[in-house]
Design a protein around this motif. Sequence first.
Motif, PDB file in Angstrom:
ATOM      1  N   LEU A   1       0.846  -1.197   0.000  1.00  0.00           N
ATOM      2  CA  LEU A   1       0.000   0.000   0.000  1.00  0.00           C
ATOM      3  C   LEU A   1       0.878   1.243   0.000  1.00  0.00           C
ATOM      4  O   LEU A   1       1.735   1.399   0.874  1.00  0.00           O
ATOM      5  CB  LEU A   1      -0.902   0.039   1.240  1.00  0.00           C
ATOM      6  CG  LEU A   1      -1.807  -1.161   1.531  1.00  0.00           C
ATOM      7  CD1 LEU A   1      -2.618  -0.901   2.802  1.00  0.00           C
ATOM      8  CD2 LEU A   1      -2.732  -1.447   0.369  1.00  0.00           C
ATOM      9  N   ALA A   2       0.662   2.121  -0.960  1.00  0.00           N
ATOM     10  CA  ALA A   2       1.361   3.407  -1.009  1.00  0.00           C
ATOM     11  C   ALA A   2       0.326   4.514  -1.151  1.00  0.00           C
ATOM     12  O   ALA A   2      -0.716   4.316  -1.787  1.00  0.00           O
ATOM     13  CB  ALA A   2       2.338   3.460  -2.175  1.00  0.00           C
ATOM     14  N   THR A   3       0.603   5.668  -0.567  1.00  0.00           N
ATOM     15  CA  THR A   3      -0.365   6.764  -0.602  1.00  0.00           C
ATOM     16  C   THR A   3       0.266   8.045  -1.131  1.00  0.00           C
ATOM     17  O   THR A   3       1.461   8.300  -0.920  1.00  0.00           O
ATOM     18  CB  THR A   3      -0.948   7.043   0.798  1.00  0.00           C
ATOM     19  OG1 THR A   3       0.101   7.416   1.702  1.00  0.00           O
ATOM     20  CG2 THR A   3      -1.660   5.819   1.343  1.00  0.00           C
ATOM     21  N   THR A   4      -0.530   8.843  -1.794  1.00  0.00           N
ATOM     22  CA  THR A   4      -0.059  10.128  -2.300  1.00  0.00           C
ATOM     23  C   THR A   4       0.368  11.015  -1.132  1.00  0.00           C
ATOM     24  O   THR A   4      -0.297  11.041  -0.093  1.00  0.00           O
ATOM     25  CB  THR A   4      -1.162  10.845  -3.086  1.00  0.00           C
ATOM     26  OG1 THR A   4      -2.333  10.978  -2.253  1.00  0.00           O
ATOM     27  CG2 THR A   4      -1.526  10.074  -4.342  1.00  0.00           C
ATOM     28  N   PRO A   5       1.451  11.775  -1.276  1.00  0.00           N
ATOM     29  CA  PRO A   5       1.914  12.640  -0.175  1.00  0.00           C
ATOM     30  C   PRO A   5       1.143  13.959  -0.133  1.00  0.00           C
ATOM     31  O   PRO A   5       1.705  15.045  -0.141  1.00  0.00           O
ATOM     32  CB  PRO A   5       3.392  12.849  -0.532  1.00  0.00           C
ATOM     33  CG  PRO A   5       3.424  12.806  -2.016  1.00  0.00           C
ATOM     34  CD  PRO A   5       2.384  11.783  -2.419  1.00  0.00           C
ATOM     35  N   THR A   6      -0.179  13.826  -0.046  1.00  0.00           N
ATOM     36  CA  THR A   6      -1.066  14.992  -0.176  1.00  0.00           C
ATOM     37  C   THR A   6      -1.809  15.320   1.115  1.00  0.00           C
ATOM     38  O   THR A   6      -2.857  15.969   1.081  1.00  0.00           O
ATOM     39  CB  THR A   6      -2.087  14.745  -1.305  1.00  0.00           C
ATOM     40  OG1 THR A   6      -2.699  13.452  -1.120  1.00  0.00           O
ATOM     41  CG2 THR A   6      -1.412  14.764  -2.670  1.00  0.00           C
ATOM     42  N   ARG A   7      -1.285  14.884   2.258  1.00  0.00           N
ATOM     43  CA  ARG A   7      -2.006  15.093   3.516  1.00  0.00           C
ATOM     44  C   ARG A   7      -2.315  16.555   3.784  1.00  0.00           C
ATOM     45  O   ARG A   7      -3.387  16.899   4.269  1.00  0.00           O
ATOM     46  CB  ARG A   7      -1.194  14.506   4.691  1.00  0.00           C
ATOM     47  CG  ARG A   7      -1.929  14.564   6.027  1.00  0.00           C
ATOM     48  CD  ARG A   7      -1.143  13.893   7.126  1.00  0.00           C
ATOM     49  NE  ARG A   7       0.004  14.663   7.553  1.00  0.00           N
ATOM     50  CZ  ARG A   7      -0.050  15.604   8.509  1.00  0.00           C
ATOM     51  NH1 ARG A   7      -1.192  15.894   9.103  1.00  0.00           N
ATOM     52  NH2 ARG A   7       1.046  16.260   8.854  1.00  0.00           N
ATOM     53  N   ARG A   8      -1.399  17.446   3.451  1.00  0.00           N
ATOM     54  CA  ARG A   8      -1.601  18.873   3.734  1.00  0.00           C
ATOM     55  C   ARG A   8      -2.071  19.655   2.514  1.00  0.00           C
ATOM     56  O   ARG A   8      -2.213  20.880   2.583  1.00  0.00           O
ATOM     57  CB  ARG A   8      -0.297  19.488   4.259  1.00  0.00           C
ATOM     58  CG  ARG A   8       0.236  18.836   5.507  1.00  0.00           C
ATOM     59  CD  ARG A   8      -0.764  18.807   6.633  1.00  0.00           C
ATOM     60  NE  ARG A   8      -0.770  20.014   7.432  1.00  0.00           N
ATOM     61  CZ  ARG A   8      -1.727  20.324   8.328  1.00  0.00           C
ATOM     62  NH1 ARG A   8      -2.753  19.523   8.489  1.00  0.00           N
ATOM     63  NH2 ARG A   8      -1.646  21.425   9.028  1.00  0.00           N
ATOM     64  N   ALA A   9      -2.338  18.986   1.427  1.00  0.00           N
ATOM     65  CA  ALA A   9      -2.709  19.684   0.190  1.00  0.00           C
ATOM     66  C   ALA A   9      -4.216  19.881   0.097  1.00  0.00           C
ATOM     67  O   ALA A   9      -4.856  19.513  -0.887  1.00  0.00           O
ATOM     68  CB  ALA A   9      -2.188  18.911  -1.021  1.00  0.00           C
ATOM     69  N   ASN A  10      -4.787  20.504   1.138  1.00  0.00           N
ATOM     70  CA  ASN A  10      -6.218  20.786   1.096  1.00  0.00           C
ATOM     71  C   ASN A  10      -6.475  22.072   0.296  1.00  0.00           C
ATOM     72  O   ASN A  10      -5.551  22.759  -0.141  1.00  0.00           O
ATOM     73  CB  ASN A  10      -6.805  20.859   2.511  1.00  0.00           C
ATOM     74  CG  ASN A  10      -6.161  21.939   3.364  1.00  0.00           C
ATOM     75  OD1 ASN A  10      -6.035  23.099   2.958  1.00  0.00           O
ATOM     76  ND2 ASN A  10      -5.747  21.576   4.574  1.00  0.00           N
TER      77      ASN A  10
END
Length: 310
Positions: A71-80
């Motif tokens: 499982l890999a996730t986009t590094p977009t946690r703060r990209a609101n």
Amino acid sequence: MEKNLLSAFTRGERFLMEGALGERLKREFGLLPHPEVALAVHGIIEAGQAALKALWWEYAAIAHDHGLPFLATTPTRRANQTRAAKAGFDQTLIRENVRFLRSVLDDCPGTTYLGGMVGCHGDAYTGEDALSDGEAQGFHRWQVEALAEEQVDFLYGALLPTLPEAAGLARAMAETGMPYILSFTIQKYGCLIDGTPLSHAIQFIDGMVHPAPLCYMTNCVHPSIVYEALSVPCNEVPLVKSRFLGIQGNTSPLSYAELDRATDLLTSDPVSFATAAVRLLELAPFQIFGGCCGTDGRHLRQIARRLRQL
């Protein structure tokens, strides 16, 4: 192996999730997070893409070597929406991060799943500036819709400190009909940062949204703290044991408050970390094991080795 996360999860498969990205980008590649959108900027610039590709390939290879889906996730946690607008970005930032990660995973061996990451509005460690249920549903929809339209394999709500915002995010994710996972910041006495018992949070969200999350998990906390949290009487219930099934562990056994004040990266050795992570299987049938701050390939390799032995 069937490329369907819901089916694989229902069958009881175990998954290796990625380890640290941000800390390694900084320490090993000299790449700092953007002041607004953090790691998302590295998914669209050449130097960042090269570094992220190296890290994801390393983690995916470990999963493949040990027969585990990755499982890999986009590094977009703060990209609101608010932060992206301040930095001069629109939804293209989200979409390009998805497309880049997909291009990386397409070249990786084994079975891989692409997650679209969303984070809380405020501070994940303290809950400051958290949103209400209704505010969160509207606020996060902008990012969730962009990820869903890019057809990620699952949506991932990471580092969620408060129940109301987690509930609103769950509503926004459920609207897409896609599989999604909610990951809380939890404390050793068994509660989210806002004091909500983990068992109550799961019961509340499961009862109000359809589809419910694929499962619940936790981020950026040492496995020993999670073991304590799950051993609190209010969490020693079938609901928690059947629904709380994953961890992206921090290698430091400090609390969130202590981590927030730390000036240096605090870590523990890969063997003790992996032992503590896999020990969680004594309490619940965990299916997702990954790393957060302080982890690297050594930590994931030790976890994967133990999972294969099981």
